[in-house]
Design a protein around this motif. Structure first.
Motif, PDB file in Angstrom:
ATOM      1  N   LEU A  74       0.855  14.897  68.123  1.00  0.00           N
ATOM      2  CA  LEU A  74       1.273  13.500  68.007  1.00  0.00           C
ATOM      3  C   LEU A  74       0.758  12.709  69.194  1.00  0.00           C
ATOM      4  CD1 LEU A  74       5.034  13.777  66.898  1.00  0.00           C
ATOM      5  CD2 LEU A  74       3.112  13.021  65.503  1.00  0.00           C
ATOM      6  N   ASN A  75       0.179  11.575  68.930  1.00  0.00           N
ATOM      7  CA  ASN A  75      -0.264  10.677  69.991  1.00  0.00           C
ATOM      8  C   ASN A  75       0.868   9.694  70.269  1.00  0.00           C
ATOM      9  OD1 ASN A  75      -1.542   9.059  71.808  1.00  0.00           O
ATOM     10  ND2 ASN A  75      -3.136   8.331  70.418  1.00  0.00           N
ATOM     11  N   LEU A  76       1.696  10.023  71.242  1.00  0.00           N
ATOM     12  CA  LEU A  76       2.873   9.207  71.540  1.00  0.00           C
ATOM     13  C   LEU A  76       2.520   7.867  72.142  1.00  0.00           C
ATOM     14  CD1 LEU A  76       5.155  12.037  72.994  1.00  0.00           C
ATOM     15  CD2 LEU A  76       5.056  11.167  70.660  1.00  0.00           C
ATOM     16  N   GLN A  77       1.292   7.700  72.553  1.00  0.00           N
ATOM     17  CA  GLN A  77       0.868   6.429  73.133  1.00  0.00           C
ATOM     18  C   GLN A  77       0.273   5.480  72.104  1.00  0.00           C
ATOM     19  OE1 GLN A  77      -1.878   7.663  76.159  1.00  0.00           O
ATOM     20  NE2 GLN A  77      -0.285   8.554  77.477  1.00  0.00           N
ATOM     21  N   ALA A  78       0.182   5.913  70.861  1.00  0.00           N
ATOM     22  CA  ALA A  78      -0.400   5.068  69.824  1.00  0.00           C
ATOM     23  C   ALA A  78       0.543   3.919  69.485  1.00  0.00           C
ATOM     24  CB  ALA A  78      -0.702   5.891  68.581  1.00  0.00           C
ATOM     25  N   LYS A 121     -10.060  11.664  50.229  1.00  0.00           N
ATOM     26  CA  LYS A 121      -9.115  11.647  51.344  1.00  0.00           C
ATOM     27  C   LYS A 121      -7.694  11.567  50.772  1.00  0.00           C
ATOM     28  CE  LYS A 121     -12.494  11.434  54.342  1.00  0.00           C
ATOM     29  NZ  LYS A 121     -12.761  10.209  55.094  1.00  0.00           N
ATOM     30  N   ILE A 122      -6.818  12.430  51.226  1.00  0.00           N
ATOM     31  CA  ILE A 122      -5.481  12.486  50.636  1.00  0.00           C
ATOM     32  C   ILE A 122      -4.495  11.554  51.345  1.00  0.00           C
ATOM     33  CG2 ILE A 122      -5.802  14.813  49.753  1.00  0.00           C
ATOM     34  CD1 ILE A 122      -4.300  15.913  52.089  1.00  0.00           C
ATOM     35  N   LEU A 123      -4.842  11.014  52.503  1.00  0.00           N
ATOM     36  CA  LEU A 123      -3.951  10.099  53.215  1.00  0.00           C
ATOM     37  C   LEU A 123      -4.601   8.744  53.482  1.00  0.00           C
ATOM     38  CD1 LEU A 123      -2.300  12.500  55.850  1.00  0.00           C
ATOM     39  CD2 LEU A 123      -1.330  11.667  53.701  1.00  0.00           C
ATOM     40  N   PHE A 131       2.102   3.962  63.495  1.00  0.00           N
ATOM     41  CA  PHE A 131       2.477   5.281  62.980  1.00  0.00           C
ATOM     42  C   PHE A 131       1.240   6.074  62.565  1.00  0.00           C
ATOM     43  CE2 PHE A 131       3.657   8.018  59.362  1.00  0.00           C
ATOM     44  CZ  PHE A 131       4.570   8.844  59.993  1.00  0.00           C
ATOM     45  N   ALA A 132       0.259   5.378  61.972  1.00  0.00           N
ATOM     46  CA  ALA A 132      -0.974   6.061  61.560  1.00  0.00           C
ATOM     47  C   ALA A 132      -1.695   6.646  62.766  1.00  0.00           C
ATOM     48  CB  ALA A 132      -1.884   5.089  60.814  1.00  0.00           C
ATOM     49  N   GLY A 133      -1.755   5.892  63.847  1.00  0.00           N
ATOM     50  CA  GLY A 133      -2.386   6.405  65.053  1.00  0.00           C
ATOM     51  C   GLY A 133      -1.609   7.540  65.677  1.00  0.00           C
TER      52      GLY A 133
END
Length: 409
Positions: free
Chosen positions: A95-99, A239-241, A102-104
């Motif tokens: 998880l990129n907590l700095q994004a 692409k599934i997402l 939510f997608a990031g």
């Protein structure tokens, strides 16, 4: 009164004693299990990797020069180095907590799953071979041939969506199965050792693909480089997402194959025969099983799964063919199969672990300022410890399994 009190307390003590012994037995079984060895091997690899991170950090080396005058600076630098490195690995793989969105935030984990997809396919093929008593290390060549056949169908044929993707995927499986069939037949009919044959076939596949890419039919128009045209959109994994993520339908297919391999090996008569041949070929032959047929079939299925691994880059992420399309997938899959103990669930989890390590490399390099080779070293250490269970048991003082003690006695 005392007799009544004694009669009520003694049964309680008798009940408590078996419960305590049972809990100790469960803990011992956990400590003796191969899963604990795998887990502690990963822990040991991360610890040694942490030491390498400490030695590679410039601030730690600088503060170590005056350690005896201000030891707190060194410990603080060590904490900062480890925190920065492991947080960068977490942000790059989970998880990129700095994004800001939510997608990031979830994109790193989707990238981990994307990179795990070909490892699941190839690891399943190798694990199936290991359980059948075959040390197939030819996944690299099988991936290359599978990607070549599937990629050619993808960019050379003009078909409607759905059918085009289906035939391209089947082409990948067929190419890998053909490349697995060769060592299977040679071993079954002539007794050739599968390790030597598959190593040679890896090189043959590499140079065969390089030669094919020099032909006009495989070359991209207007380019002299050994690179194929881009695979048609009708043959690409969807692409599934959404388009902002690289995770494609190949991951779902990989999970379906994992379930299929589990059913084959654990629930089907054919799987029982393959396991019997791998466990004791002489007993299987005495029981009327054909060792040669089992060998050929195992190599074909393993090759088909490895060929599907080639579909992940050529139909999913890279979308074109080069002689480097397989990268080091075939050799990484050996580690994944060993780490997963050749079981489908273990292989899926091991592939996700390795996919996470690979996905965290750029973040480790950019955010922590460390060489991406640290990730490769951690992977190599995992292989080392997995290959030496007695070493792991000695380091962490884990008890040996009961059957090993009986053999030693």
């Amino acid at each position: 009164m005392s007799e009544q009190g004694q009669s009520t307390t003694e049964p309680d003590a008798e009940v408590a004693a078996p419960q305590e012994s049972r809990s100790r037995q469960v803990l011992r079984e956990i400590a003796e299990s191969s899963s604990m060895v795998v887990f502690m091997a990963i822990v040991a690899s991360m610890i040694i990797g942490g030491l390498l991170i400490i030695f590679a950090d410039e601030a730690v080396r600088e503060s170590a020069g005056y350690f005896f005058s201000r030891p707190g600076d060194t410990f603080s630098a060590i904490g900062d180095a480890l925190g920065s490195a492991y947080s960068a690995m977490f942000n790059g793989a989970v998880l990129n907590l700095q994004a800001e969105s939510f997608a990031g935030m979830i994109k790193p984990f989707t990238q981990t799953l994307t990179m795990a997809t070909p490892l699941i396919f190839a690891g399943l093929g190798l694990g199936l071979g290991f359980r059948a008593g075959l040390f197939n290390i030819g996944a690299q060549g099988q991936i290359l041939i599978g990607a070549t056949v599937g990629g050619y169908i993808g960019f050379a044929w003009d078909l409607p969506w759905g059918l085009h993707l289906l035939l391209a995927v089947l082409g990948c499986a067929l190419g890998g199965a053909l490349w697995g069939f060769i060592p299977g037949v040679l071993k079954a009919k002539r007794g050739a050792h599968e390790v030597i044959v598959t190593i040679m076939l890896n090189y043959i596949a590499l140079y065969l693909v390089a030669w094919l890419l020099s032909l006009e039919a495989f070359q991209r128009e207007g380019s002299d480089n050994p690179i194929s045209p881009i695979v048609a959109e009708t043959a690409q994994y969807p692409k599934i997402l959404g388009v902002q993520f690289n995770l494609h339908l190949g991951f779902v297919l990989a999970l379906a194959c994992a379930w299929g391999v589990w059913w084959l090996m654990e629930r089907s008569t054919l799987g029982f025969r393959l396991r019997a041949v791998g466990a004791n070929p002489s007993a299987a032959r005495t029981a009327g099983m054909s060792i040669g047929a089992a060998t050929i079939l195992t190599m074909v299925i393993a090759g088909a799964l490895a060929g599907l691994a080639g579909s992940a880059p050529v139909l999913g992420t890279q979308k074109f063919l080069t002689d480097a399309v397989a990268g080091s997938l075939g050799f990484d899959a050996i580690t994944v199969a060993l780490l997963g103990r050749s079981r489908p669930l273990g292989i899926v989890l091991a592939a996700i672990l390795f996919g996470g390590l690979q996905a965290s490399g750029p973040s480790l390099q950019v955010n922590a300022g460390l060489p991406v080779d640290i990730v490769v070293v951690i992977q190599a250490l995992i292989v080392l410890f997995i290959a030496a269970p007695p070493l792991v048991r000695a380091i962490f003082r884990l008890p040996s399994p009961a059957h090993e003690k009986e053999v030693a006695a």
